[in-house]
Design a protein around this motif. Structure first.
Motif, PDB file in Angstrom:
ATOM      1  N   ILE A 219      37.745  77.669  19.642  1.00 52.38           N
ATOM      2  CA  ILE A 219      39.000  78.359  19.955  1.00 52.38           C
ATOM      3  C   ILE A 219      38.722  79.765  20.472  1.00 52.38           C
ATOM      4  CG2 ILE A 219      41.110  79.283  18.917  1.00 52.38           C
ATOM      5  CD1 ILE A 219      41.052  76.860  17.010  1.00 52.38           C
ATOM      6  N   GLU A 220      37.780  80.459  19.804  1.00 49.31           N
ATOM      7  CA  GLU A 220      37.447  81.809  20.254  1.00 49.31           C
ATOM      8  C   GLU A 220      36.840  81.794  21.643  1.00 49.31           C
ATOM      9  OE1 GLU A 220      34.926  83.447  17.320  1.00 49.31           O
ATOM     10  OE2 GLU A 220      36.541  83.834  15.853  1.00 49.31           O
ATOM     11  N   ARG A 221      35.994  80.791  21.915  1.00 55.13           N
ATOM     12  CA  ARG A 221      35.378  80.705  23.227  1.00 55.13           C
ATOM     13  C   ARG A 221      36.426  80.461  24.305  1.00 55.13           C
ATOM     14  NH1 ARG A 221      32.023  77.439  21.811  1.00 55.13           N
ATOM     15  NH2 ARG A 221      33.019  75.481  22.510  1.00 55.13           N
ATOM     16  N   GLU A 222      37.376  79.550  24.018  1.00 52.86           N
ATOM     17  CA  GLU A 222      38.426  79.291  24.988  1.00 52.86           C
ATOM     18  C   GLU A 222      39.284  80.535  25.195  1.00 52.86           C
ATOM     19  OE1 GLU A 222      40.515  75.961  23.479  1.00 52.86           O
ATOM     20  OE2 GLU A 222      38.977  74.497  24.057  1.00 52.86           O
ATOM     21  N   ALA A 223      39.580  81.263  24.050  1.00 50.79           N
ATOM     22  CA  ALA A 223      40.383  82.481  24.174  1.00 50.79           C
ATOM     23  C   ALA A 223      39.629  83.536  24.973  1.00 50.79           C
ATOM     24  CB  ALA A 223      40.730  83.016  22.783  1.00 50.79           C
ATOM     25  N   ALA A 224      38.299  83.670  24.729  1.00 52.02           N
ATOM     26  CA  ALA A 224      37.509  84.643  25.470  1.00 52.02           C
ATOM     27  C   ALA A 224      37.470  84.294  26.950  1.00 52.02           C
ATOM     28  CB  ALA A 224      36.086  84.708  24.905  1.00 52.02           C
ATOM     29  N   GLU A 225      37.315  82.995  27.248  1.00 53.10           N
ATOM     30  CA  GLU A 225      37.305  82.584  28.655  1.00 53.10           C
ATOM     31  C   GLU A 225      38.654  82.868  29.308  1.00 53.10           C
ATOM     32  OE1 GLU A 225      36.243  78.509  28.474  1.00 53.10           O
ATOM     33  OE2 GLU A 225      34.101  78.886  28.072  1.00 53.10           O
ATOM     34  N   ARG A 226      39.723  82.612  28.539  1.00 49.81           N
ATOM     35  CA  ARG A 226      41.051  82.881  29.080  1.00 49.81           C
ATOM     36  C   ARG A 226      41.243  84.379  29.325  1.00 49.81           C
ATOM     37  NH1 ARG A 226      43.381  80.493  25.513  1.00 49.81           N
ATOM     38  NH2 ARG A 226      43.982  82.208  24.135  1.00 49.81           N
ATOM     39  N   ARG A 227      40.801  85.199  28.354  1.00 46.25           N
ATOM     40  CA  ARG A 227      40.923  86.639  28.546  1.00 46.25           C
ATOM     41  C   ARG A 227      40.089  87.121  29.725  1.00 46.25           C
ATOM     42  NH1 ARG A 227      40.584  86.532  22.867  1.00 46.25           N
ATOM     43  NH2 ARG A 227      38.353  87.056  22.963  1.00 46.25           N
ATOM     44  N   GLU A 228      38.896  86.517  29.905  1.00 49.83           N
ATOM     45  CA  GLU A 228      38.045  86.901  31.018  1.00 49.83           C
ATOM     46  C   GLU A 228      38.706  86.550  32.355  1.00 49.83           C
ATOM     47  OE1 GLU A 228      34.845  88.474  33.051  1.00 49.83           O
ATOM     48  OE2 GLU A 228      35.491  88.697  30.967  1.00 49.83           O
ATOM     49  N   ARG A 229      39.314  85.338  32.410  1.00 50.14           N
ATOM     50  CA  ARG A 229      40.010  84.952  33.648  1.00 50.14           C
ATOM     51  C   ARG A 229      41.157  85.902  33.929  1.00 50.14           C
ATOM     52  NH1 ARG A 229      39.402  79.798  31.464  1.00 50.14           N
ATOM     53  NH2 ARG A 229      41.604  79.768  30.811  1.00 50.14           N
ATOM     54  N   GLU A 230      41.926  86.215  32.860  1.00 48.63           N
ATOM     55  CA  GLU A 230      43.050  87.131  33.048  1.00 48.63           C
ATOM     56  C   GLU A 230      42.565  88.509  33.494  1.00 48.63           C
ATOM     57  OE1 GLU A 230      45.000  87.095  29.317  1.00 48.63           O
ATOM     58  OE2 GLU A 230      45.945  85.124  29.611  1.00 48.63           O
ATOM     59  N   ARG A 231      41.433  88.971  32.903  1.00 54.02           N
ATOM     60  CA  ARG A 231      40.900  90.267  33.302  1.00 54.02           C
ATOM     61  C   ARG A 231      40.493  90.263  34.764  1.00 54.02           C
ATOM     62  NH1 ARG A 231      36.249  92.495  34.177  1.00 54.02           N
ATOM     63  NH2 ARG A 231      35.122  90.584  33.648  1.00 54.02           N
ATOM     64  N   ARG A 232      39.772  89.191  35.176  1.00 56.45           N
ATOM     65  CA  ARG A 232      39.354  89.120  36.574  1.00 56.45           C
ATOM     66  C   ARG A 232      40.552  89.063  37.510  1.00 56.45           C
ATOM     67  NH1 ARG A 232      35.156  85.657  34.541  1.00 56.45           N
ATOM     68  NH2 ARG A 232      36.393  83.811  35.118  1.00 56.45           N
ATOM     69  N   GLU A 233      41.565  88.258  37.099  1.00 56.32           N
ATOM     70  CA  GLU A 233      42.766  88.181  37.931  1.00 56.32           C
ATOM     71  C   GLU A 233      43.464  89.531  38.015  1.00 56.32           C
ATOM     72  OE1 GLU A 233      45.056  85.143  36.134  1.00 56.32           O
ATOM     73  OE2 GLU A 233      43.789  83.491  36.828  1.00 56.32           O
ATOM     74  N   ARG A 234      43.526  90.247  36.851  1.00 56.55           N
ATOM     75  CA  ARG A 234      44.169  91.556  36.844  1.00 56.55           C
ATOM     76  C   ARG A 234      43.393  92.540  37.714  1.00 56.55           C
ATOM     77  NH1 ARG A 234      44.176  91.955  31.969  1.00 56.55           N
ATOM     78  NH2 ARG A 234      42.338  93.279  31.628  1.00 56.55           N
ATOM     79  N   GLU A 235      42.064  92.508  37.607  1.00 57.21           N
ATOM     80  CA  GLU A 235      41.261  93.403  38.434  1.00 57.21           C
ATOM     81  C   GLU A 235      41.429  93.090  39.919  1.00 57.21           C
ATOM     82  OE1 GLU A 235      37.325  92.997  37.038  1.00 57.21           O
ATOM     83  OE2 GLU A 235      37.623  94.246  35.219  1.00 57.21           O
ATOM     84  N   GLU A 236      41.461  91.808  40.219  1.00 54.99           N
ATOM     85  CA  GLU A 236      41.641  91.419  41.624  1.00 54.99           C
ATOM     86  C   GLU A 236      43.007  91.864  42.129  1.00 54.99           C
ATOM     87  OE1 GLU A 236      40.848  89.904  45.340  1.00 54.99           O
ATOM     88  OE2 GLU A 236      39.518  90.311  43.642  1.00 54.99           O
ATOM     89  N   ARG A 237      44.028  91.704  41.282  1.00 56.09           N
ATOM     90  CA  ARG A 237      45.376  92.129  41.643  1.00 56.09           C
ATOM     91  C   ARG A 237      45.420  93.634  41.862  1.00 56.09           C
ATOM     92  NH1 ARG A 237      47.456  89.237  38.049  1.00 56.09           N
ATOM     93  NH2 ARG A 237      47.678  90.847  36.431  1.00 56.09           N
ATOM     94  N   GLU A 238      44.786  94.395  40.921  1.00 54.95           N
ATOM     95  CA  GLU A 238      44.772  95.853  41.062  1.00 54.95           C
ATOM     96  C   GLU A 238      44.002  96.271  42.305  1.00 54.95           C
ATOM     97  OE1 GLU A 238      43.106  97.190  37.447  1.00 54.95           O
ATOM     98  OE2 GLU A 238      44.927  96.869  36.246  1.00 54.95           O
ATOM     99  N   ARG A 239      42.877  95.552  42.577  1.00 55.33           N
ATOM    100  CA  ARG A 239      42.101  95.883  43.770  1.00 55.33           C
ATOM    101  C   ARG A 239      42.929  95.677  45.027  1.00 55.33           C
ATOM    102  NH1 ARG A 239      39.493  93.512  47.621  1.00 55.33           N
ATOM    103  NH2 ARG A 239      39.993  91.439  46.809  1.00 55.33           N
TER     104      ARG A 239
END
Length: 321
Positions: A219-239
């Motif tokens: 569960i933690e791994r899936e949550a971490a992967e989800r947070r990582e995807r969201e972070r990358r998406e947020r960074e891409e959006r901000e960029r």
């Protein structure tokens, strides 16, 4: 008790010998100085009469050294050899000769006999005291040997008692150890049974815990992967947003600079935006003054503001308009 009494008696005798010897030595020294000084004065030039007591004092000092060192060596049970004996007899003979010389020169036999008493007493006392001290040292050594033998006997008896006590205690300890061992074996059997049951229970709990841990890690791994995807998406959006804002600001600057020279003095807000765009593009001050219609001095002052540490914030503010 006998050893204590003997030790006290030996110390008392040694003190009496020491006190008596030094009384005789001091008396003989005083008598010798008083007797020999007139003789030395009579055989010394008048201007050197004051040196008359030196010779009897030197001889008597040698006597003191001999008596003192002989007593120390005798107490230690040692012998000084041939030279101390020579010095002892030489000082005695010198003292005798100096004390009797005046009477002998006057052929006074009675005076010779009277003045020979103290030196002869000193010589005999020195020899006798030496013999006494050697005997006392031998007695002390014998007494110490007896005391050491007595202490060794007492120590052997004590060690024997301790050995018997240790053997008795060892036998009791062996019996106690055997009883403890039988009790321990019974306890071990019970303990082994309890441990087997506890081990089985622990293994079951461990399997359950590992299963829960694997589930939690998944569960933690899936949550971490989800947070990582969201972070990358947020960074891409901000960029993309930053890029869009930068492109928009660039277009605005290009539009402001593409307007050409102003026909009159533009409003201050609009002029400031043109100055900021020109400063960013690196245009000269005079050209910028033509674009906004303001004076060269005013434009130079605005350029100076943009060169200050807050220039970056000002550019961002202008670009965001």
């Amino acid at each position: 008790m006998n050893g204590i009494h003997s030790g006290a008696q030996i110390r008392s005798a040694e003190r009496a010998l020491s006190v008596g010897t030094w009384l005789i030595v001091c008396g003989a020294m005083l008598y010798s100085v008083l007797t020999v000084t007139p003789l030395m004065a009579a055989h010394t030039p008048d201007e050197w009469d004051w040196t008359a007591p030196i010779l009897p004092l030197v001889v008597d000092a040698a006597v003191v050294i001999v008596v003192r060192l002989d007593s120390v060596l005798a107490r230690l049970g040692e012998r000084g050899g041939r030279w101390p004996v020579t010095l002892r007899w030489m000082t005695g003979v010198m003292t005798l000769a100096l004390n009797t010389a005046d009477s002998a020169l006057k052929k006074d036999l009675v005076g010779v006999a009277v003045h020979a008493v103290a030196p002869l007493l000193l010589i005999v006392t020195a020899e006798t005291g030496l013999a006494y001290r050697r005997s006392i040292a031998a007695a002390v050594t014998a007494l110490e040997e007896r005391q050491r033998a007595e202490r060794e006997r007492i120590e052997r008896e004590r060690r024997e008692r301790e050995r018997e006590q240790r053997e008795h205690e060892a036998r009791l300890a062996r019996e106690q150890a055997e009883r403890e061992e039988r009790r321990w074996l019974k306890e071990q059997e019970l303990q082994a049974a309890r441990e087997a049951a506890e081990r089985a229970e622990r293994e079951r709990r461990e399997r359950e815990r590992e299963q829960r841990e694997r589930e939690r890690e998944r569960i933690e791994r899936e949550a971490a992967e989800r947070r990582e995807r969201e972070r990358r998406e947020r960074e891409e959006r901000e960029r993309r947003e930053r890029q869009a804002r930068a492109e928009q600001a660039e277009r605005e600057r290009a539009a402001l600079l593409a307007r050409g020279p102003a026909t009159g003095k533009l409003p201050e807000d609009e002029a400031r935006r043109i100055v900021a765009a020109a400063f960013t593009a690196g245009l000269p001050v005079r050209q910028t003054a033509e674009l906004c219609g303001w004076s060269v001095g005013w434009v130079s002052a605005r350029y100076a503001e943009h060169r200050a540490p807050a220039a970056g914030g000002a550019e961002l503010a202008i670009a965001s308009r």
